[in-house]
Each structure stands twice: as C-alpha cells, then as structure tokens.
Design an enzyme around this catalytic site. Structure first.
Site, PDB file in Angstrom:
ATOM      1  N   HIS A 101      34.006  16.221  43.827  1.00  0.00           N
ATOM      2  CA  HIS A 101      35.153  15.611  43.154  1.00  0.00           C
ATOM      3  C   HIS A 101      35.061  14.110  43.453  1.00  0.00           C
ATOM      4  CE1 HIS A 101      36.750  19.621  44.376  1.00  0.00           C
ATOM      5  NE2 HIS A 101      37.488  19.573  43.295  1.00  0.00           N
ATOM      6  N   ASP A 104      36.337  13.193  46.823  1.00  0.00           N
ATOM      7  CA  ASP A 104      35.602  13.667  48.006  1.00  0.00           C
ATOM      8  C   ASP A 104      34.668  12.584  48.508  1.00  0.00           C
ATOM      9  OD1 ASP A 104      36.559  16.202  47.309  1.00  0.00           O
ATOM     10  OD2 ASP A 104      34.688  16.760  46.301  1.00  0.00           O
TER      11      ASP A 104
HETATM   12  C1  XUL Z   1      39.708  25.428  44.024  1.00  0.00           C
HETATM   13  C2  XUL Z   1      38.347  25.288  43.474  1.00  0.00           C
HETATM   14  C3  XUL Z   1      37.902  23.890  43.194  1.00  0.00           C
HETATM   15  C4  XUL Z   1      37.037  23.742  41.993  1.00  0.00           C
HETATM   16  C5  XUL Z   1      36.684  22.316  41.670  1.00  0.00           C
HETATM   17  O1  XUL Z   1      40.062  26.727  44.309  1.00  0.00           O
HETATM   18  O2  XUL Z   1      37.635  26.245  43.292  1.00  0.00           O
HETATM   19  O3  XUL Z   1      37.254  23.415  44.328  1.00  0.00           O
HETATM   20  O4  XUL Z   1      35.848  24.447  42.119  1.00  0.00           O
HETATM   21  O5  XUL Z   1      37.804  21.524  41.477  1.00  0.00           O
END
Ligand code: XUL
Ligand code: CO
Length: 437
Positions: A101, A104
């Site tokens: 993300h 992150d």
């Molecule tokens: C949350 C989840 C996230 C997504 C990406 O449960 O799975 O980490 O994969 O936003």
C-alpha cells in the site's frame, strides 16, 4: 547499509529429507511442474504491510516485533532504509514479487503534496532495489482506511471531500505502481461498507464506489498502465458489512455498474471463510465468470471469528487453490501473495523466514499434488461423466436453447419417468484426493 539479516543466507532447496529449518523441502524454483517452473506457476509475493510494517500489537498489548533495521520513527530516511531490509529479505527468500500500500512504504506528511513527495522519495529507492535484485511488483494499492479522515469510508464516504482526497490518493498510487512496472493494482474496500444502516444511504454509496472505479479505469487507460485491476472481496471487518462481501457480490456489482471485464478478483483465503464460504467455492465462482485473477494466501483460525491472517500451511487448501489455478491455465498477471503475518509471539526476524518458507512449501506441495491429480485424470473424468446426459440427446438440445417447454413436456409424457440418477460418490472422491496427499 548493514545487513538486516546477517546470520541468514539465501534459502536453499534441500528436498523433503532435509531437517534444516531454513531450507525449502518442496519449493524448488526451477523445477518444472505442468510445463512451467515452480517459480512461474506460483509467482510468490511478499507483502510489505505485514512483513515490514506490522509491529505485532493486538488490542490488549503493544507491539512485540524486534526489527533491528527499523528506528521506529516515521521519517523518510527510516522508510528508505526499510526498503533495503525488505529487499534483502525477499531476495534471500527467493520470492519473485512483492506488494504494498502507498502508506506502507512512505509516511504521510502534513499535506497531500508533502505526502506525495515522501512517496516519491521512497519509490526512487524501491525502483533502485527492483533493478538491483530483479524482484518485481505484483501489485500496488492505496491505503484508504487507516487515516481518521476515512472514518466513514473513502469512495463511499458521506463526505464528498473525503471522496476527492481518496481519488487523488488513488491516482498517485496508480501512477507509482505504473512507474514501478507493477503487474496489477488492487482495490480492497477497506471501510467501504457500513456500521449501521440507520445512517446509511446504501444506493448512493454504491453509486459513488462505481464512479470511483470508473475514474480509475479511465485514468489507467489515459496513462497507458497495462497492469490488471483487481477487486478483493471481504465480508466484514473493519465494518459490520463490507459492500465487496464475497466473489458473487463483487461480480454482481461489477456487472451492475458496467465494470465487468475491467477488474478481476483477488481472492483471499481467510476472507472467503469470513464470508461463510470455502476458498474452493470462491475460486469456482470467480473462475466461472472468467474473473479469477490473483490470490491473497493466508488462513484464519477455526476458533477465532476474525481475520487472523495466518500463514497457510494446510496442504488440502493449497491443493484446492492450485487445482483452480491450473484449471484456468495458470496465473497470468496474478500470483500467490502472502497477505499473512507472524503471530505476536513470533517476534524475531528469523520468524519471518520460517513463516514464508512454510507457506511456500505448502503451496509447492499443493501445486505438485494438483498437477498429479490432473495428470491422473480420474477426477476430471468423473465430473465429465456425471454430466454426460448433457452431451447429446435432450440435454444437448436444452443447452443449445433448441427446445421449449411444450416439447419438453411431450418428451417426458412419452417417456413416463426420468432416467435413474447415479451416485454422487463424494466419499469415493475424497478417498481419491487422499491418494495424492
Ligand atoms: C485486509 C486485506 C488487505 C488487502 C490490500 O484484510 O486483505 O491487506 O489485501 O488492501
Ligand atoms: Co488481502
């Protein structure tokens, strides 16, 4: 930069007889399975958020993670140093991909402009490390759920300004994913749902979510980003109900808003079980709509009702996943992305290796078993035979749409009774699968 994992070298493949913890017993990157190397079939990816940002806190206590390379600050310098540790880890593990993300990898600044600048500063280092190691980005995404501004959601927020902020953030995240040569981009609706319907205009929120995704699709085309867009179903947590609740709900939403064909599904094992389904079910639903794109590999705990995001070591489950992936002809842009975290009690850096090695070996076994089941052919043949009444005669006519209700009635009136049924042979098939596991 000093080494982040000085006592650990590249994880070797040693085979099933090995007793060495830091070695693969089944994942042999260059071994051919079903016409491709294991590396190509499995396309393993390490996630930045759990592996490099999770401090292992829980609602009852502080983080326990020991991460000597991380100074614990939100500085850009620390974020850049962390990239080196992350790539050293991924390289030693031998995973070809990673996923992140935006938030992150780089810290938020006091304005969106400053935040974007911080992101650019870290993306520069990510790019260098990708170049140095050959590790690639499986997918990028925007964190549209952690900051308090997203308390009511992002694209589905009741606050139009928050939608605008989220759109700007997503635009930038798509740009950096494109810049880093990402193979995909994921939309997980972090807080796109509701906690109570008393304050919610569901129709309006769904319309806004569709508008958001249409803008993303338009922008992707505009900048020439060829990566695959994915939507990731999850039924609940953090909200009581998430709009992207399961594969079927996502597909219905995509069809309703004329987005089908633009997004495939990124299915997560533990999300499937939270939705009251098996992963096998979710895989079948997605594959039937030609929308099976990628998987977030993890597992829940049968005694805990939330998203525990544990590393997946159940070979039955990895076999089911790989049967579905092989059936669709293998991953194209997707892969096996370890959206999983070590337990709070597993706080040492070496635990990150144990966790990923276990997950990779479990998937390597699942792949080999799935390929063997397919080579054997009995399972596929059984299912084919079970539907053989549709291959000719009345069945073929129904499937081709060449017969109407009056004709079917005439057919049955003449015949008097339907042909006898055959056994479903569930236990026989369960035994057959066990021959291979
Ligand atoms: C949350 C989840 C996230 C997504 C990406 O449960 O799975 O980490 O994969 O936003
Ligand atoms: Co996920």
């Amino acid at each position: 930069m000093p080494s982040a994992f000085p006592n650990i070298s590249r994880i070797p493949f040693e085979g099933s007889k090995s007793k060495k913890p830091l070695a693969f017993k089944h994942y042999n990157a260059s071994e051919l399975v079903d016409g491709k190397t294991m590396k190509e079939q499995l396309r393993f990816s390490v996630v930045y958020w759990h592996t490099f940002r999770n401090r292992l806190a829980d609602p009852f206590g502080a983080g326990t993670a020991i991460r000597p390379w991380d100074d614990g600050t939100e500085s850009v310098k620390n974020a850049q140093n962390r990239v080196h540790a992350a790539f050293e880890f991924i390289e030693k593990l031998g995973a070809p991909f990673y996923a992140f993300h935006d938030r992150d990898v780089a810290p938020e600044g006091s304005t969106l402009k400053q935040t974007n600048k911080n992101l650019d500063a870290v993306v520069r280092v990510l790019k260098e490390e990708q170049k140095r190691t050959g590790i690639r980005l499986l997918w990028g995404t925007a964190c549209l759920f952690a900051h308090p501004r997203y308390v009511h959601g992002a694209a589905t927020s009741c606050n139009a300004d928050v939608f605008a902020y989220a759109a700007a953030q997503m635009k930038k995240a798509i740009e950096v994913t494109h810049e880093l040569g990402g193979e995909g981009y994921v939309f997980w609706g972090g807080r796109e749902g509701y906690s109570t319907l008393w304050n919610t205009n569901m129709k309006r929120e769904l319309d806004h979510l569709a508008r958001f995704l249409h803008m993303a699709v338009d922008y992707k085309k505009r900048i020439g980003f060829k990566g695959q867009f994915y939507i990731e179903p999850k039924p609940k947590e953090p909200t009581k109900h998430q709009y992207d609740s399961d594969a079927a709900a996502c597909l219905n939403f995509l069809r309703e808003y004329d987005l089908i064909g633009q997004l495939k599904l990124n299915l997560e094992t533990n999300h499937a079980t939270l939705a009251g389904h098996t992963m096998q079910h979710e895989l079948e639903v997605a594959a039937a709509a030609d929308a099976l794109g990628s998987i977030d590999a993890n597992t829940g705990d049968p005694l805990l009702g939330w998203d525990t995001d544990q590393f997946l070591t159940d070979v039955y489950l990895t076999t089911q996943c790989m049967l579905a992936i092989l059936k669709m002809g293998g991953f194209r842009t997707g892969g096996v992305n370890f959206d999983a975290k070590v337990r709070r009690e597993s706080f040492e850096p070496v635990d990150l290796f144990h966790a990923h090695i276990g997950g990779m070996d479990a998937f390597a076994r699942g792949l080999k078993i799935a390929a063997a089941i397919r080579r054997d052919g009995r399972l596929v043949e059984f299912v084919k035979q079970r539907y053989s009444s549709w291959d000719s005669g009345i069945g073929a006519k129904i499937e081709a749409g060449k017969i109407n209700l009056r004709e079917l009635e005439a057919y049955m009136l003449k015949k008097g009774e339907a042909a006898p049924n055959s056994s479903g042979r569930q236990e026989f098939l369960e035994n057959l699968i066990n021959e291979f596991i």
